[in-house]
Scaffold this active site. Sequence first.
Site, short mmCIF file in Angstrom:
data_model
loop_
_atom_site.label_atom_id
_atom_site.label_comp_id
_atom_site.label_asym_id
_atom_site.label_seq_id
_atom_site.Cartn_x
_atom_site.Cartn_y
_atom_site.Cartn_z
N ASP A 1 0.85 -1.18 0.00
CA ASP A 1 0.00 0.00 0.00
C ASP A 1 0.89 1.24 0.00
O ASP A 1 2.09 1.15 0.28
CB ASP A 1 -0.90 -0.03 1.25
CG ASP A 1 -1.88 1.12 1.28
OD1 ASP A 1 -2.36 1.50 0.20
OD2 ASP A 1 -2.15 1.64 2.37
N LYS B 1 -15.99 6.26 -2.90
CA LYS B 1 -14.80 7.13 -2.94
C LYS B 1 -15.16 8.60 -2.76
O LYS B 1 -14.51 9.49 -3.30
CB LYS B 1 -13.98 6.92 -4.23
CG LYS B 1 -13.42 5.52 -4.39
CD LYS B 1 -12.48 5.42 -5.56
CE LYS B 1 -12.00 3.99 -5.77
NZ LYS B 1 -11.25 3.45 -4.65
N ASP C 1 -1.63 -1.04 6.11
CA ASP C 1 -1.92 -0.58 7.47
C ASP C 1 -3.40 -0.31 7.68
O ASP C 1 -3.83 -0.09 8.81
CB ASP C 1 -1.14 0.70 7.79
CG ASP C 1 -1.57 1.88 6.93
OD1 ASP C 1 -2.14 1.63 5.84
OD2 ASP C 1 -1.33 3.03 7.33
N ASP D 1 -6.74 -2.97 3.37
CA ASP D 1 -5.68 -3.92 3.05
C ASP D 1 -5.94 -5.30 3.64
O ASP D 1 -5.29 -6.26 3.25
CB ASP D 1 -4.32 -3.42 3.58
CG ASP D 1 -3.93 -2.09 2.97
OD1 ASP D 1 -3.89 -2.01 1.74
OD2 ASP D 1 -3.69 -1.14 3.72
#
Length: 1141
Positions: free
Chosen positions: A414, A523, A749, A753
């Site tokens: 990431d 989003k 993190d 993920d």
Amino acid sequence: MAEGGRANADSKTDSFVVPLNPDSQVEEIPSRAVAFFPDEILPFEEKSLAGVNRSRGVELNRTLTQEEKELAAAGYGQLEEQKALQAEKDSDVGHVDITEHAISLADLNDKLLTSVDVKDPGNSNGLTSDEAKKRLAQNGPNILTPPRKKSALRKYIDRLLTMFNILLILAGVLEYILLGVNFKVQKSEAILASFLAMIPPSCRVLRDVTIQTIPAADLVTGDVVLLRVGDKTPADMVVFSATDLKVDNSSLTGESEPQERQALTNGSSSRPVEAENLVFNSTLVVNGEAWGVVVRTGDHTLIGQVAKLTSGEEGKEAPLAKEIARFVIQISCIAIIFAIVFLVVGLTTVYKGHPDLTVTFAVSVLVAFVPEGLPSVVTLLLSIAAKRMASQNVLVKDLQGVETLGSLTMLATDKTGTLTRNQMTVTNMWSGLKMFSSNNDDSETSQFSLDASGMSEMVDIAALNSRVKFDKTDIPFDKREILGDATETGLTRFAGKYLGSMYDEYQKKFPKNFEVPFNSTNKWALVIVEKPHKTGSLTSLIKGAPERVLAKCSTYLQDNVEVPIADEFKAAYDAAYNYMASRGHRVIACAQSLLDEEQYPADFTFSRSDANYPSEGYCFVGLVSLEDPPKHGVREAIGTLRLAGIKVMMVTGDHPKTAEAIARKINLILGDTRETLAAKTGRSIEEVYEDEVSAVVVHGDDIDNLQGWQWDQIFAKDEIVFARTSPKHKLEIVKRAQALGHVVGVTGDGVNDSPALKRASNFQSADLGIAMNISGSDVSKEAAKMILLDDNFASTVQGVAEGRQIFVNLKRSIQYTISHSTPEVIPQLLYVIIPIPLPLSAILILVIDLGFELFVALSFAWDKPETVDGLMRMAPLNERTIASLKRRALRRTKTLRRDSETQNIIPPSKISKLYTKFTKPFRREYWEDAMEPTENENLVDLKLLSYSYLEAGLIETLGALVAYFVVFFKNGFSPSDLRRAQQATVVLVYFIKGAPDFINGRGQTINDSQQINALGQAQSIVYLSIFIIQCFNVFAVKAKFSYPFGRRILGNAWNFAGIFGGACLGMFIVYTPPLHVVFGGSVHLSPLYWLIPVAFGCLLLVWTSIRVILLKKSIQSSRVKDIKGLMMFPTMRTMSMRSKH
């Protein structure tokens, strides 16, 4: 632009479109193959923007053959099989003693003697510290009673029933060593438990009217807890206030989709697991936030009451486990075959009529092939490495994960919080077709001012469309700790800079009426506030991904006037967006809608479930860019990983240009993409072939419909970035890479993920999820197998080096250990065939295997790297290996059973799996796969077997036999005398007490005591010869890149300790008269005879040096070549400067 690109491509006479539908028929294949990525499929309509250069497909400068397409499809065929084998877990959690969810919030407040404010949760008082201490002492800590562990006897039996140990049990000679192996496993488990204690779970709780972070174990009933995205629920709680809260209950109920939870004023009449106002201990918050009051802690929680939930699924085999299993099968087959052959030969020749002696003889051959110390060596290697990594702030939750890190071929990482510092700072704003700067980084850019057009509106959106919390509100704004994600924290700091002490009053002045929080699907985040204007009392504010926000807008704000969006605006928008994103900044778009009183009165009821809120017709206010600089050491770490042959790819939710700009700063992208090459050469993107470039930036919207050969083309690139990805996309990328044969590590993190981290930890326990400890969410830490305690991405480099060194040390240990098999077996063979007196008894073979060999084999655990960067410049996987894996997959797919109608894969039964497992070594396919050439280094390969059995093994055999015959010759027996004496054993038995005198070829008479002494000396020198030459072999097996001399080869003091221990054991056995009854031996053996094996030991070192020279070219060719353009200097924080184009 997208449509124009398609038109250009279709207009070319030499073009050919390969449809994404695999069922489509193609009549002819011209010289050029083109495949367009699918059009964007979005949950709502987006407007295409001018100037967006986005690759629409993979274009090749050659034709794909049918075989290549079949191989590409076969490489990912196992994914379909995995879906067919996937079974849902059914957990019977309906009968639990939880009733608090049925109580109304008012009654619950009184029952728990706490203080909650349903209307304004942040103003709840919660418990006092004194009351919490009292309840903690009364009810105990909030921890689960650990599940029952296996008893020592069960662990002993588990270690006993391995392939090697079964062979040794059948031989009846090795029970005692297993106790030592079991001790080491228990010790390693204790080490692991101490590591896990280093990361205590914590939670945010209201105590003494302030938000505090405390260990979850200190929670008590009545505590008021704040839950946010990424948290793991610390106890069973009743929710009394929630905003778009979703929790993952899959670990409890098997529900694959996140479940919505909300406050219910009058409680719920449903079962506890179905109650919408109840969240459970250990479940994960995947969306929204909530306030809850603790109703159950510890063993009284739902998970504490369901006993079956304490047992987890067993993980699948890691690369090291697979390699060892393969080695065990190969060596066991060799050992069994030789034992059977020797058994038959013995029964028909020298031991004819003596089956008991024949069995003992066959057992000695069996034992000679089995490296008994291997389980101990593996466990010790992993334990030592795990301790070393813990001291470097790397926590390994699974010991085999240490070696897995060394096996990585691909690392998907990431961006935010992993490669960057997760410290967002607002740098630029663009509004009303003008660019403004908050840090004055360019003289051409105007300084930010609240008086400028759109600037006050952007401050409003940053302050009011926010979900951050503060640890305290009674201190100045700039001294508060902001609890929220990095982007919102940066925007809040920006707003607070201009609102100052008015920040809190500003939020109270314009309270929220409705909210749609940000999620990875939309989003964007939307909030409707009670902010009056000319046409009404409500204002809708939205912020999020620029392309998503702009798709909802029909006008833009310029000089406080709403202007219709036209081509001029689109061009200026593209230029501003590219300027911000190309510098590696995160870009956020802001828009607003002044809601008309007639359509949206003050008492209007908005709803998320049926999208009853304004979703279009917004006015675009502007763009905000936030800088998140790379972490220190990331650039060098990625450069080192790439030089180690590991393909590092970025998988991020950011815009492609932002992701690419950051990637170019940190060594992740150095070459050209199709877009950059097109700009350099003046060609259109469609005219640039995919195989002309070494880098690719893939948009997340293109992922879902990619075909197998397109995935191959992406993964074949040296530099890969996936942008605008969702958690689902990240999971798909990991699955595809794993199916291709890559061992994938995933670092991250955030909660987005966790699916990929979990996949990397579970799909093939071979792969590794790596989470951040400080900035990481509980979700990501729960899913990962390795945690970077200091959030230092550079620690992965040390982990890779440790993992690779473990592999090398284990390989050295095996190479050293099995080298003695040849000098143990060939003398046995000569004893049967020639025959000669037995050179090495079965008991001495055991002393070799379980005596000095075990000591020295364990000492390899402390070996250091042979050269400074040798291991970190070796490629772990190459195209030849991938092609081999695909051919295996293609052979395998042809053997799968499928349903005749649906063509779905029929999973094999348990009996079928068991049968396949035991018959696998006796099948042609197994050996075809095992012997298929690849350039991938295995734990046990032909080079290792050749060295151990044919090279070092023969040198040791010659040294032992020369010493054997010399000792016998000095005692009056020539080789022909030995053959004659042994052949006479059918009538007369020599070399035992009371044996008849033997007359040698020189006419000398040798009595029984002299015969016994000669045999004792001969067997002793064979034993000592193997030991002495093996002492030289300790250093010979280390020689791969350099000669077997020097500080790095000789620098392991434990090697010398093992040799010293073996020497003491040898002297004790050979020169202690009482032991001669058991082991043979003779005190009369002269130390001068030791010079013979010393000479052969020197010969072994000479041969090893020659071998290094002969293999040097092939080793150099397998090294990763230097990468042009790598920046290996420290990553420094520098403010971006305007690109000069």
